[in-house]
Design a protein around this motif. Structure first.
Motif, PDB file in Angstrom:
ATOM      1  N   GLU A 278     122.918 -14.514  61.996  1.00  0.00           N
ATOM      2  CA  GLU A 278     122.664 -13.623  60.844  1.00  0.00           C
ATOM      3  C   GLU A 278     123.590 -12.276  61.128  1.00  0.00           C
ATOM      4  O   GLU A 278     122.973 -11.664  60.009  1.00  0.00           O
ATOM      5  N   SER A 279     124.080 -11.408  61.936  1.00  0.00           N
ATOM      6  CA  SER A 279     124.088 -10.213  62.234  1.00  0.00           C
ATOM      7  C   SER A 279     125.735 -10.486  62.155  1.00  0.00           C
ATOM      8  O   SER A 279     126.603  -9.876  62.270  1.00  0.00           O
ATOM      9  N   GLY A 280     126.584 -11.805  61.835  1.00  0.00           N
ATOM     10  CA  GLY A 280     127.994 -12.154  62.236  1.00  0.00           C
ATOM     11  C   GLY A 280     129.046 -12.306  63.550  1.00  0.00           C
ATOM     12  O   GLY A 280     129.623 -12.203  63.281  1.00  0.00           O
ATOM     13  N   PHE A 281     127.744 -11.912  64.858  1.00  0.00           N
ATOM     14  CA  PHE A 281     128.914 -12.361  65.686  1.00  0.00           C
ATOM     15  C   PHE A 281     129.564 -13.536  66.419  1.00  0.00           C
ATOM     16  O   PHE A 281     130.252 -13.271  67.266  1.00  0.00           O
ATOM     17  N   LEU A 282     128.426 -14.670  65.841  1.00  0.00           N
ATOM     18  CA  LEU A 282     129.374 -15.860  66.130  1.00  0.00           C
ATOM     19  C   LEU A 282     129.661 -16.339  64.714  1.00  0.00           C
ATOM     20  O   LEU A 282     130.530 -16.002  64.037  1.00  0.00           O
ATOM     21  N   LYS A 283     131.156 -16.441  65.342  1.00  0.00           N
ATOM     22  CA  LYS A 283     132.452 -16.822  64.500  1.00  0.00           C
ATOM     23  C   LYS A 283     132.913 -19.071  64.553  1.00  0.00           C
ATOM     24  O   LYS A 283     133.070 -18.940  63.616  1.00  0.00           O
ATOM     25  N   HIS A 296     128.056 -24.712  72.308  1.00  0.00           N
ATOM     26  CA  HIS A 296     128.986 -23.624  72.825  1.00  0.00           C
ATOM     27  C   HIS A 296     129.584 -23.045  71.379  1.00  0.00           C
ATOM     28  O   HIS A 296     129.285 -22.966  71.145  1.00  0.00           O
ATOM     29  N   ARG A 297     128.986 -21.253  72.033  1.00  0.00           N
ATOM     30  CA  ARG A 297     129.470 -20.263  71.304  1.00  0.00           C
ATOM     31  C   ARG A 297     130.872 -19.870  71.055  1.00  0.00           C
ATOM     32  O   ARG A 297     131.252 -19.516  72.610  1.00  0.00           O
ATOM     33  N   TYR A 298     131.068 -19.462  69.962  1.00  0.00           N
ATOM     34  CA  TYR A 298     132.289 -18.185  70.532  1.00  0.00           C
ATOM     35  C   TYR A 298     132.518 -17.024  69.788  1.00  0.00           C
ATOM     36  O   TYR A 298     132.107 -16.897  68.111  1.00  0.00           O
ATOM     37  N   THR A 299     132.630 -16.010  69.727  1.00  0.00           N
ATOM     38  CA  THR A 299     131.762 -15.037  69.592  1.00  0.00           C
ATOM     39  C   THR A 299     132.526 -14.269  69.201  1.00  0.00           C
ATOM     40  O   THR A 299     133.422 -13.073  70.596  1.00  0.00           O
ATOM     41  N   GLU A 300     132.107 -13.130  68.928  1.00  0.00           N
ATOM     42  CA  GLU A 300     133.487 -11.761  68.598  1.00  0.00           C
ATOM     43  C   GLU A 300     132.841 -10.125  68.034  1.00  0.00           C
ATOM     44  O   GLU A 300     131.507 -10.249  67.214  1.00  0.00           O
ATOM     45  N   VAL A 301     132.825  -9.133  68.565  1.00  0.00           N
ATOM     46  CA  VAL A 301     132.445  -8.327  67.248  1.00  0.00           C
ATOM     47  C   VAL A 301     133.749  -6.872  66.472  1.00  0.00           C
ATOM     48  O   VAL A 301     134.125  -7.029  67.709  1.00  0.00           O
ATOM     49  N   GLU A 303     133.507  -4.593  64.253  1.00  0.00           N
ATOM     50  CA  GLU A 303     133.143  -3.092  64.661  1.00  0.00           C
ATOM     51  C   GLU A 303     132.481  -2.141  65.450  1.00  0.00           C
ATOM     52  O   GLU A 303     131.483  -2.439  67.190  1.00  0.00           O
ATOM     53  N   GLY A 304     132.061  -0.926  65.619  1.00  0.00           N
ATOM     54  CA  GLY A 304     131.800   0.077  66.728  1.00  0.00           C
ATOM     55  C   GLY A 304     132.560   0.154  67.940  1.00  0.00           C
ATOM     56  O   GLY A 304     133.655  -0.296  68.197  1.00  0.00           O
ATOM     57  N   GLU A 305     131.795   0.530  69.083  1.00  0.00           N
ATOM     58  CA  GLU A 305     131.830   0.356  70.031  1.00  0.00           C
ATOM     59  C   GLU A 305     132.866  -0.050  70.847  1.00  0.00           C
ATOM     60  O   GLU A 305     134.109  -0.083  71.738  1.00  0.00           O
ATOM     61  N   PHE A 306     132.193  -1.469  70.908  1.00  0.00           N
ATOM     62  CA  PHE A 306     132.531  -2.730  71.479  1.00  0.00           C
ATOM     63  C   PHE A 306     133.676  -3.210  70.971  1.00  0.00           C
ATOM     64  O   PHE A 306     133.989  -4.654  71.023  1.00  0.00           O
ATOM     65  N   ALA A 307     134.142  -2.892  69.575  1.00  0.00           N
ATOM     66  CA  ALA A 307     135.047  -3.714  68.927  1.00  0.00           C
ATOM     67  C   ALA A 307     136.129  -4.208  69.177  1.00  0.00           C
ATOM     68  O   ALA A 307     136.543  -3.981  70.201  1.00  0.00           O
ATOM     69  N   GLY A 308     136.674  -5.242  68.881  1.00  0.00           N
ATOM     70  CA  GLY A 308     137.642  -6.394  69.421  1.00  0.00           C
ATOM     71  C   GLY A 308     136.995  -6.861  71.035  1.00  0.00           C
ATOM     72  O   GLY A 308     137.869  -8.077  71.508  1.00  0.00           O
TER      73      GLY A 308
END
Length: 640
Positions: A278-283, A296-301, A303-308
């Motif tokens: 729901e927060s968009g981390f799951l890609k 299995h998940r694949y996640t990305e950040v 924005e913010g301090e941990f963007a990328g």
């Protein structure tokens, strides 16, 4: 071209020699496949005085007997060795597609012997097996190594199993990573690979698995897929992954928090699979070979301090360990911790556990500033947790102590810190609140590798779904025993699940559709194995083979000197209540001992020592094992 389904490839890194060994259908019926064959190979190859990080230890990779076939969720690989963390038996398991690639190369098992004089990798392309220099790979992380080797092999399509810097540095919680993000992670398995100067194993091939009765196999594969599709818990894993149950566990007071001091975390939603979606981390959602679930998940950040930040996962264990366990509710920060562990090749369960222990030591003021390298250690301290992951992987400062595992760290620091070291046999416990699940408590205590859920996994005892309740009724004779707070009949429940789990591992099945979702029950497995062999194997025979495997694993530990005293739970879980479970939850020693008595009696093991008796071993076709244990005085005498 159909591949021979029963070929073991041996590679001796000391001499550079490779050889092949075939085994019969009778041997396969006896040991079922990967986990069973690995256990037998380890028993035959490794002595009680073998240094786990020495050249005489072996590293055995076993592909599930049905891996590479259309059987759903059958893509698991078992990796077996003597553990540098526990000095005992170690079985790990990984998904991904590496196992299917080894099967396509024509091999069911791969056994690594010796130690290379310098960094190497193994390249397997069917009959061509090469040991190649890997100096250019040493020091690179897992994604970099995987990419470099995949590019070097082009246009061949290959699968890579490798270690990161943690394995190179012999960290005793280092993992072997397959298909980049699938981890064989427990007990320092990656350190054993690093001790052999083996950076990676590259595999490819075009051979097909040979099935004796394709029509029957196809029909039972279809039934298994239908069962998975109709299992509600499998659908939850597709949507939210393994962490989809975090909020529910938390509401029951069963989410280990602050190093198992509590069972409730205020911000549980933020570390849940639902929030990842729901927060968009799951890609992306990924499947292991032949699996329709795609947990299995694949996640990305973004924005913010941990963007990328980007990586495979995280799983429930990672989110719960670095989240509730460390008191961190910043989802992006946990994803960063997950990325670091995956890159370095680290077991997130053990790393999060040893960091929790260190934070608790700091809050209890049993550490000096010099001992903690000036880190600001407190619950929720994101910078300290991330820095500690780096230090563990590279064995820098306090990280060198933590890299040895929480038992060694607690023994070194002392000051009562052993009481909050959540380990047994030298292995850190996974995130199951065993104080409120007595079957799990027993299963964790007797697990030969240490306290975690990947040896029996008796989820059915919770009575959450009708198929699980029916299974408990089948095992015990009554639905009333589908209650995790009961101690009655836990031994029967655990023994059945151990046998089932060992068979599932050996055939290559994931634990989710089997012992977790009740979609692939032993009768389905027996029919698929029979169709594969072209010989009738009953459900009872399949489970008996599972019992044989479990018993041999126990005997490996007996040969190492293990006794009943090693079958226990962490001190905290036997002496401190979980305050967040209504009525409290604890497994006091007397209660555990009663369950152990019943468990040993069911197995035919001696109550005083926990060692299997001669008659039990003979009855399982393990007379040669009994002979060896008798020679060293570890078969118990007949008692009145």
């Amino acid at each position: 071209m159909a591949s021979h389904s029963s070929i073991v490839l041996h590679v001796d890194l000391s001499s550079g020699r490779t050889w092949r060994e075939s085994f019969s259908a009778e041997y396969l019926r006896h040991w079922l496949g990967s986990r069973g064959i690995n256990a037998h190979t380890l028993w035959e190859s490794v002595r009680s005085d073998t240094d786990p990080l020495g050249p005489d230890n072996i590293l055995a990779f076993g592909v599930g007997t049905l891996t590479g076939s259309p059987a759903p969720s059958s893509g698991r690989t078992t990796v077996t060795t003597k553990s540098p963390a526990t000095n005992l038996y170690l079985k790990t398991s990984a998904g991904g597609k590496w196992g299917a690639a080894l099967r396509s190369a024509g091999y069911s098992n791969l056994v690594i012997h010796g130690r290379a004089p310098g960094p190497v990798y193994i390249d397997i392309d069917e009959d061509r097996v090469e040991i190649l220099p890997a100096e250019h790979l040493w020091g690179h992380d897992v994604p970099e190594t995987t990419q470099m080797l995949s590019q070097a092999a082009a246009p061949r399509k290959v699968e890579v199993a490798c270690i990161g810097q943690a394995g190179e540095n012999l960290v005793k919680m280092a993992a072997i990573m397959m298909s980049t993000y699938s981890a064989a992670a427990r007990g320092g398995i990656g350190a054993v690979m690093g001790s052999k100067n083996l950076k990676a194993i590259v595999v490819s091939g075009q051979r097909r698995i040979s099935i004796a009765d394709p029509a029957r196999f196809k029909e039972w594969s279809r039934r298994a897929r239908e069962n998975i599709a109709n299992a509600p818990s499998a659908k939850v894993k597709t949507l939210y992954g393994t962490s989809g149950s975090i909020v529910a566990f938390n509401e029951l007071g069963l989410l280990p928090t602050y190093n198992f001091q509590r069972g409730f975390f205020e911000d549980a939603y933020l570390i849940s699979g639902q929030n990842l979606v729901e927060s968009g981390f799951l890609k992306k959602r990924h499947s292991c070979y032949s699996c329709p679930v795609a947990c299995h998940r694949y996640t990305e950040v973004d924005e913010g301090e941990f963007a990328g930040t980007r990586s495979g996962g995280p799983e429930l264990e990672t989110l719960a360990g670095f989240g509730a366990g460390c008191g961190i509710s910043d989802t992006a920060a946990i994803l960063k911790a997950n990325e670091l562990c995956n890159c370095y090749g680290l077991d997130t369960i053990s790393v999060a556990s040893v960091i929790q222990w260190l934070i608790e030591c700091s809050t209890r003021e049993v550490l000096t500033e010099q001992q903690i390298d000036g880190l600001d250690l407190h619950w929720g301290s994101v910078p300290a947790v991330l820095e500690l992951i780096h230090r563990i992987a590279h064995r820098r400062g306090i990280g060198d102590l933590l890299a040895e595992g929480v038992r060694h760290a607690a023994t070194t620091i002392g000051n009562g810190s052993e009481a909050w070291a959540i380990e047994v046999k030298g292995l850190e416990q996974s995130r199951v609140e065993t104080r409120a699940a007595k079957g799990y408590a027993l299963a964790f205590a007797v697990n030969p590798r240490g306290p975690d859920h990947l040896h029996a996994q008796p989820i059915a005892e919770f009575g959450l779904r009708e198929p699980g309740i029916q299974l408990i009724e089948r095992i015990t004779g009554s639905r009333e025993y589908a209650n995790p707070r009961l101690t009655d009949k836990r031994a029967e429940i655990v023994v059945f699940h151990e046998d089932w789990y060992a068979a599932a591992d050996s055939l290559g099945f994931c634990s989710f559709p089997t012992t977790a979702d009740f979609a692939i029950l032993p009768d389905v497995m027996a029919n698929l194995f029979s169709a594969f062999l072209g010989q009738e194997v009953s459900e009872a025979e399949l489970l008996a083979a599972g019992r044989r495997i479990v018993t041999l694993e126990k005997c490996f530990n007996v040969r190492q000197g293990a006794t009943r005293a090693d079958d226990r739970l962490p001190w905290r879980l036997m002496h401190e209540e979980n305050p967040d479970v209504p009525g409290g939850a604890i497994v006091p020693p007397a209660q555990l001992n009663q369950m152990l008595d019943e468990y040993y009696m069911l197995h035919g093991w001696d109550l005083e020592t926990s060692w299997p008796t001669r008659s039990t071993l003979d009855g399982l076709g393990l007379s040669d094992v009994a002979d060896e244990l008798e020679r060293i005085g570890r078969v118990p005498p007949a008692r009145q």
